[in-house]
Design an enzyme around this catalytic site. Structure first.
Site, short mmCIF file in Angstrom:
data_model
loop_
_atom_site.label_atom_id
_atom_site.label_comp_id
_atom_site.label_asym_id
_atom_site.label_seq_id
_atom_site.Cartn_x
_atom_site.Cartn_y
_atom_site.Cartn_z
N LYS A 175 0.86 -1.18 0.00
CA LYS A 175 0.00 0.00 0.00
C LYS A 175 0.89 1.23 0.00
CE LYS A 175 -3.58 2.38 2.60
NZ LYS A 175 -4.59 2.27 3.66
N LYS A 217 -2.27 -1.36 -3.78
CA LYS A 217 -3.13 -0.18 -3.67
C LYS A 217 -2.29 1.08 -3.75
CE LYS A 217 -6.18 1.90 -0.34
NZ LYS A 217 -6.53 1.97 1.02
N TYR A 260 -15.27 1.21 -6.64
CA TYR A 260 -16.54 1.92 -6.43
C TYR A 260 -17.43 1.81 -7.66
CZ TYR A 260 -13.82 3.53 -2.53
OH TYR A 260 -13.04 3.53 -1.40
C1 PBG Z 1 -7.39 3.50 5.69
C2 PBG Z 1 -7.76 3.21 4.30
C3 PBG Z 1 -7.59 4.09 3.24
C4 PBG Z 1 -8.20 3.50 2.15
C5 PBG Z 1 -8.69 2.26 2.55
N1 PBG Z 1 -8.39 2.09 3.89
C6 PBG Z 1 -7.02 5.46 3.19
C7 PBG Z 1 -5.74 5.78 3.79
O1 PBG Z 1 -4.86 4.92 3.98
O2 PBG Z 1 -5.58 6.95 4.12
C8 PBG Z 1 -8.28 4.16 0.82
C9 PBG Z 1 -9.37 3.76 -0.08
C10 PBG Z 1 -9.68 4.71 -1.17
O3 PBG Z 1 -9.02 5.76 -1.37
O4 PBG Z 1 -10.64 4.41 -1.88
N2 PBG Z 1 -6.70 2.61 6.40
#
Ligand code: PBG
Length: 335
Positions: A204, A258, A323
């Site tokens: 991530k 991600k 989404y």
């Molecule tokens: C938080 C989390 C995030 C997303 C999923 N879980 C955001 C972040 O790490 O700040 C992002 C999902 C998205 O942007 O659609 N743990």
């Protein structure tokens, strides 16, 4: 994959022959998107009979639990295998220790129970991270401006167990603390949740594409600084393989990369290196870009959305959190 291309040349070879008609294009298609590839992320709010539009994500709403149960039913009827829940937590219950994360009656646990009792045969995934509950807006516990790794894991394990207890099928640790997969697996197993699946957000990145999500769950305002001490540097690629290797060794059943589209090279490397079930998260900012361009009349949402999802298949994912899942499922159904 094509290892060695045969010698071919024009005019005996005409690549356009295999593109002549829809039927031949179907026959030579190398990849296919199916509804089985889709996981739909949904935002949940307190209250009854209410939806709220997420300002930076046109077409995306937050739902109260009663309405959530109906939309999950619609997703199930379209054949979507799983949904993923994200709660917008009331700021009054946010604390520096994020203890609401492991309240068995918190919003997300109530939502899981309601969905599972109405629709037992759709998969339910929940995030494991403290940001919806933390008054500091971070995924872990913050002390003196630093995110504490091992203290955060203790809270994440408690969060995992209450979510599993509520009936969650897949836990998605999105927090990027080191060592949390092994600790979660231990906590789940010792509480009798051997069958709860872990889809690790293994690679991530510290991305600007998450901003609309932070609006949607209301974590952005409180957050000081950024997430660069735990999420990955966008310039790195080998490091993603180390992250994935660690999470698989610690017991992750599935891994995720991600964001999605800007990181398809990582998806491809992960899938071809490890061959484990590999997912990509087509995140909020990616969705917002498609919608914004569509609203300006600059792109056709349906076309670029399906093309985007095709790219995930080409890169080697087994599925995509998006989404766009309901829209894609409807297009796949109606042709
Ligand atoms: C938080 C989390 C995030 C997303 C999923 N879980 C955001 C972040 O790490 O700040 C992002 C999902 C998205 O942007 O659609 N743990």
């Amino acid at each position: 994959m094509v290892e060695a291309l045969p010698h071919r040349s024009y005019p005996s070879t005409r690549m356009r022959r295999n593109r002549r008609e829809p039927w031949i294009r179907r026959l030579v298609a190398e990849n296919k998107l199916s509804v089985d590839d889709l996981i739909w992320p949904i935002f949940v709010i307190d209250g009854e009979n209410t939806t709220e539009q997420v300002a930076s994500m046109p077409g995306v709403q937050r739902f109260t639990i009663d309405l959530l149960v109906d939309v999950v039913g619609a997703a199930k009827d379209l054949g979507i295998p799983a949904i993923s829940l994200f709660p917008q937590t009331n700021p009054d219950v946010k604390t520096p220790d994020a203890r609401e994360a492991y309240n068995p009656d918190n919003l997300v646990c109530k939502a899981v129970r309601a969905i599972k009792s109405a629709h037992p045969d759709i998969g339910v995934m929940c995030d494991v991270a403290l940001d919806p509950y933390n008054s500091d807006g971070h995924d872990g516990i913050v002390k003196d401006g630093r995110i504490l790794n091992d203290d955060s894991i203790v809270a994440l394990c408690k969060q995992s167990v209450v979510q599993a207890e509520a009936g969650c099928d897949i836990l998605g640790p999105s927090d990027m603390m080191d060592g949390r997969i092994a600790a979660m697996r231990d906590a789940l197993d010792s509480d009798g949740f051997q069958d709860t699946i872990i889809m690790s957000y293994a690679a991530k990145y510290a991305s600007g594409f998450y901003n609309p999500f932070r609006d949607a769950i209301g974590s952005g305002g409180a957050m000081k600084g950024d997430k660069k001490t735990y999420q990955m540097n966008p310039y790195n690629s080998d490091e993603a393989l180390h992250e994935v290797a660690l999470d698989i060794n610690e017991g992750a059943d599935m891994v995720m990369v991600k964001p999605g589209l800007p990181y398809l090279d990582i998806v491809h490397r992960v899938k071809s290196t490890f061959g484990v079930p590999t997912y990509a998260y087509h995140v909020s900012g990616e969705y917002a870009m498609l919608q914004a361009a569509n609203l300006n009349g600059w792109l056709n949402y349906e076309i670029v959305m399906m093309e985007t999802l095709a790219s995930f298949k080409r890169a080697g994912t087994d599925g995509v959190l998006t989404y766009c899942a309901l829209d894609a499922a409807r297009i796949l159904r109606n042709g």
